[in-house]
Design a protein around this motif. Structure first.
Motif, PDB file in Angstrom:
ATOM      1  N   LYS A 135      32.466  34.279   2.733  1.00 13.04           N
ATOM      2  CA  LYS A 135      33.848  34.289   3.230  1.00 13.04           C
ATOM      3  C   LYS A 135      33.926  33.730   4.650  1.00 13.04           C
ATOM      4  CE  LYS A 135      35.120  38.405   0.539  1.00 13.04           C
ATOM      5  NZ  LYS A 135      35.517  39.833   0.629  1.00 13.04           N
ATOM      6  N   VAL A 136      32.979  34.138   5.496  1.00 16.93           N
ATOM      7  CA  VAL A 136      32.953  33.644   6.875  1.00 16.93           C
ATOM      8  C   VAL A 136      32.717  32.136   6.887  1.00 16.93           C
ATOM      9  CG1 VAL A 136      31.704  33.727   9.067  1.00 16.93           C
ATOM     10  CG2 VAL A 136      32.184  35.850   7.832  1.00 16.93           C
ATOM     11  N   HIS A 137      31.809  31.675   6.020  1.00 13.89           N
ATOM     12  CA  HIS A 137      31.504  30.238   5.927  1.00 13.89           C
ATOM     13  C   HIS A 137      32.767  29.450   5.580  1.00 13.89           C
ATOM     14  CE1 HIS A 137      28.614  26.959   4.179  1.00 13.89           C
ATOM     15  NE2 HIS A 137      29.370  26.519   5.160  1.00 13.89           N
ATOM     16  N   HIS A 138      33.507  29.936   4.606  1.00 15.21           N
ATOM     17  CA  HIS A 138      34.730  29.258   4.174  1.00 15.21           C
ATOM     18  C   HIS A 138      35.726  29.124   5.328  1.00 15.21           C
ATOM     19  CE1 HIS A 138      38.167  28.117   1.718  1.00 15.21           C
ATOM     20  NE2 HIS A 138      38.846  29.155   2.205  1.00 15.21           N
ATOM     21  N   LEU A 139      35.901  30.200   6.096  1.00 19.51           N
ATOM     22  CA  LEU A 139      36.836  30.166   7.213  1.00 19.51           C
ATOM     23  C   LEU A 139      36.273  29.369   8.390  1.00 19.51           C
ATOM     24  CD1 LEU A 139      38.024  33.893   7.099  1.00 19.51           C
ATOM     25  CD2 LEU A 139      39.402  31.889   6.562  1.00 19.51           C
ATOM     26  N   ALA A 140      34.984  29.466   8.603  1.00 22.16           N
ATOM     27  CA  ALA A 140      34.360  28.750   9.721  1.00 22.16           C
ATOM     28  C   ALA A 140      34.531  27.238   9.574  1.00 22.16           C
ATOM     29  CB  ALA A 140      32.884  29.108   9.817  1.00 22.16           C
TER      30      ALA A 140
END
Length: 319
Positions: A287-292
């Motif tokens: 999830k963090v990767h997607h937003l990052a």
């Protein structure tokens, strides 16, 4: 010069309670004056009930609060005061406040440590460099929030009284274990809820939270947000935490192979927790990767609610 938080608390309690008594006396004197002016002595109440006096009155514990104060929203306890102190300490850790200068320090969008040093050239306590304070079950990171709090307490009150001050804080919070363990449990379980209550559900310190297993959590200061923040959280913190979990699981699996039955039961319990935390951080990392990758910008003028919603998949829910 070393100082005790207990002494500071007692001095503040005496000042606050004297102010409460004075305000109550002043209001009652005004009631008497107006009753005499309007010839209503004996017809209108002169005494002011404790619950209607609108300044702080501090009691050491909730059990000490008399019935007459029930309903007074200004009543506070020693725990409330310690929670406020911890909140101020976190503000110092993130650069919002400073031990060396009154008022707000970093309060503009995108502020960094450079702006902090421009205002406080030789700080007694240096705020966190990257605006990320990990909150984990154990002290895994150098800038761990409990380690930071301990350093802040030493800087603010002196090394000589550090352990006594940590005990005072832990006793006020309540809980089992060493002072550092009690303080850690407060950060893990209660700090963000208290922060949301203080800021009326509009938190300025955001909690990145992987979930109920506490695989990974970290506080960041909204005003210091930069579009690359999530990428840094992912690579510098989440990935490191995942590697630690894998290493711990590997070691425990090796030890469990040769352990006796009792030891094996304990190890299997630890392994279950670590595997769940690893699984949780794996989902969180995605999830963090997607937003990052989106390099999301925020605008402080939009307010907390709008900006917080942009990262709702990776932030703790505001209750």
């Amino acid at each position: 010069m070393a100082a005790l938080i207990a002494d500071k608390y007692e001095a503040w309690k005496a000042e606050a309670n004297a102010r409460f008594d004075q305000l109550k006396a002043n209001e009652e004197e005004l009631n008497r004056i107006f009753a005499e002016i309007y010839d209503m002595v004996g017809e209108v109440p002169i005494e002011v009930e404790d619950k209607y006096v609108s300044v702080a009155r501090i009691f050491d514990t909730a059990e000490e609060i008399p019935e007459s104060f029930k309903g007074n929203k200004y009543v506070r306890t020693r725990r409330d005061e310690v929670v406020s102190l911890i909140s101020y300490a976190v503000g110092c850790m993130l650069g919002r406040y400073s031990l060396d200068k009154d008022g707000l320090i970093l309060a503009n969008q995108g502020d960094t440590v450079a702006e902090y040093l421009a205002q406080v050239p030789s700080p007694t306590f240096m705020p966190d460099e990257d605006n990320v304070l990990p909150i984990t079950d154990e002290e895994y990171f150098e800038d761990d929030i409990v380690g930071n709090f301990v350093r802040w307490a030493a800087a603010a009150y002196g090394e000589e009284t550090l352990e006594e001050n940590l005990r005072f804080v832990a006793d006020a919070l309540g809980g089992k274990g060493t002072p550092r363990e009690v303080i850690r449990q407060y950060f893990v379980k209660e700090f963000f809820a208290d922060h949301c209550q203080t800021y009326k559900k509009r938190p300025i310190y955001w909690l990145f939270d992987s979930g109920k297993k506490n695989g990974f959590r970290a506080l960041v200061y909204m005003h210091r947000y930069q579009p690359d923040l999530l990428a840094r959280i992912r690579t510098d913190y989440v990935h490191e935490q995942q590697e630690r979990y894998r290493a711990q699981i590997g070691r425990l699996e090796e030890l469990a192979a040769d352990a006796d039955r009792a030891q094996k039961v304990r190890m299997e319990k630890q392994l279950k927790k670590l595997r769940e935390q690893l699984a949780e951080t794996t989902q969180f990392e995605e999830k963090v990767h997607h937003l990052a990758d989106q390099m999301i910008a925020i605008d402080l003028d939009d307010g907390v609610k709008v900006n917080y919603a942009k990262f709702q998949d990776v932030l703790a829910k505001v209750k």
